[in-house]
Design a protein around this motif. Structure first.
Motif, PDB file in Angstrom:
ATOM      1  N   PHE A 124      -0.225  -9.607   2.479  1.00 52.41           N
ATOM      2  CA  PHE A 124       0.680  -9.154   2.095  1.00 52.41           C
ATOM      3  C   PHE A 124       0.513  -8.057   0.850  1.00 52.41           C
ATOM      4  N   ALA A 125      -0.012  -9.281  -0.396  1.00 52.75           N
ATOM      5  CA  ALA A 125      -0.061  -8.929  -1.569  1.00 52.75           C
ATOM      6  C   ALA A 125      -1.474  -8.074  -0.910  1.00 52.75           C
ATOM      7  N   HIS A 126      -2.443  -8.306  -0.530  1.00 53.23           N
ATOM      8  CA  HIS A 126      -4.228  -7.729  -0.275  1.00 53.23           C
ATOM      9  C   HIS A 126      -3.351  -5.968  -0.249  1.00 53.23           C
ATOM     10  N   ASP A 127      -2.831  -5.930   0.828  1.00 53.25           N
ATOM     11  CA  ASP A 127      -2.105  -4.910   1.160  1.00 53.25           C
ATOM     12  C   ASP A 127      -0.713  -4.277   0.846  1.00 53.25           C
ATOM     13  N   ALA A 128      -0.294  -4.702  -1.014  1.00 52.06           N
ATOM     14  CA  ALA A 128       0.508  -4.564  -1.131  1.00 52.06           C
ATOM     15  C   ALA A 128      -0.129  -3.690  -2.619  1.00 52.06           C
ATOM     16  N   VAL A 129      -1.374  -4.049  -3.247  1.00 49.95           N
ATOM     17  CA  VAL A 129      -2.313  -4.143  -4.276  1.00 49.95           C
ATOM     18  C   VAL A 129      -2.066  -2.555  -3.352  1.00 49.95           C
ATOM     19  N   ASP A 130      -2.892  -1.732  -2.434  1.00 48.62           N
ATOM     20  CA  ASP A 130      -3.312  -0.792  -2.201  1.00 48.62           C
ATOM     21  C   ASP A 130      -1.816   0.311  -2.635  1.00 48.62           C
TER      22      ASP A 130
END
Length: 222
Positions: free
Chosen positions: A103-109
């Motif tokens: 989730f965190a990696h997708d959210a920073v995008d």
């Protein structure tokens, strides 16, 4: 009780092409705001979206209204990502931290950090739609973090605000780069992974202070 005729319903329902244009404008505005800041000309946004200037103003009365809808679009996507991660954690509790990490990696995008200066200058933080969006995100991200805590994989002295601050700070362009740092993505995800490693249980050392909440951060900002 009168019932609307099919013709009346068609007249009041947005056409599919109008909805597509609106979505394209919002997507283009987000990209341009992230890359060039709040002052990017609206005609440049229209050009990026592949529509005419009149189409932009037909959907959005002014720049502030467009910024408002860009933020709602971003928060909706971030919340949806978190909801999908909660579902993944429920399906495989032993992988709850992996769901949080993904989730965190997708959210920073979504580059929320790059949008923050624009948002703080242009929008009313107490607007009901923005308040509802924040409540939704805070609730679902907390639910995701709680899954990781229950699995014994997330340290217990971390709050929703700690994670959301990190996601925002990591996606703010470095001073002097104008948002155009070459291969910026690789640094964002690299440094995010370092941060996430620090969230894993067991903790290597105690943290000073207390877990941050989004409510506390909003109070201090205003």
């Amino acid at each position: 009780m009168e019932t609307a005729t099919p013709a009346q319903r068609r007249a009041t329902r947005p056409r599919a092409d109008a909805l597509r244009n609106r979505e394209r404008i919002v997507a283009a505005a987000r990209e341009m705001f992230v890359q060039h800041g709040a002052d990017v000309p609206l005609d440049e946004i229209a050009r990026r979206a592949g529509v005419g200037n009149a189409t932009v103003y037909r959907h959005f009365a002014d720049r502030d209204e467009l910024v408002h809808h860009v933020l709602l679009s971003v928060t909706d996507r971030v919340a949806s990502l978190a909801e999908a991660a909660v579902a993944a954690a429920d399906a495989a509790p032993e992988s709850a931290f992996a769901a949080l990490r993904d989730f965190a990696h997708d959210a920073v995008d979504e580059r929320i950090g790059a949008l923050c200066p624009i948002i703080s200058e242009s929008l009313d933080p107490h607007h009901p739609e923005l308040h509802a969006a924040r409540v939704r995100i805070e609730g679902v991200v907390e639910a995701l973090m709680e899954r990781a805590r229950r699995a014994g994989q997330l340290r217990t002295d971390i709050g929703v605000g700690d994670l959301m601050v990190a996601l925002g700070q990591l996606t703010r362009p470095l001073p002097g780069t104008g948002g155009c740092l070459l291969d910026f993505d690789q640094f964002v995800h690299r440094h995010l992974q370092l941060f996430l490693d620090g969230l894993m249980a067991p903790a290597r050392s105690p943290l000073p202070g207390h877990p941050a909440t989004l409510e506390e951060l909003r109070d201090k900002a205003h």
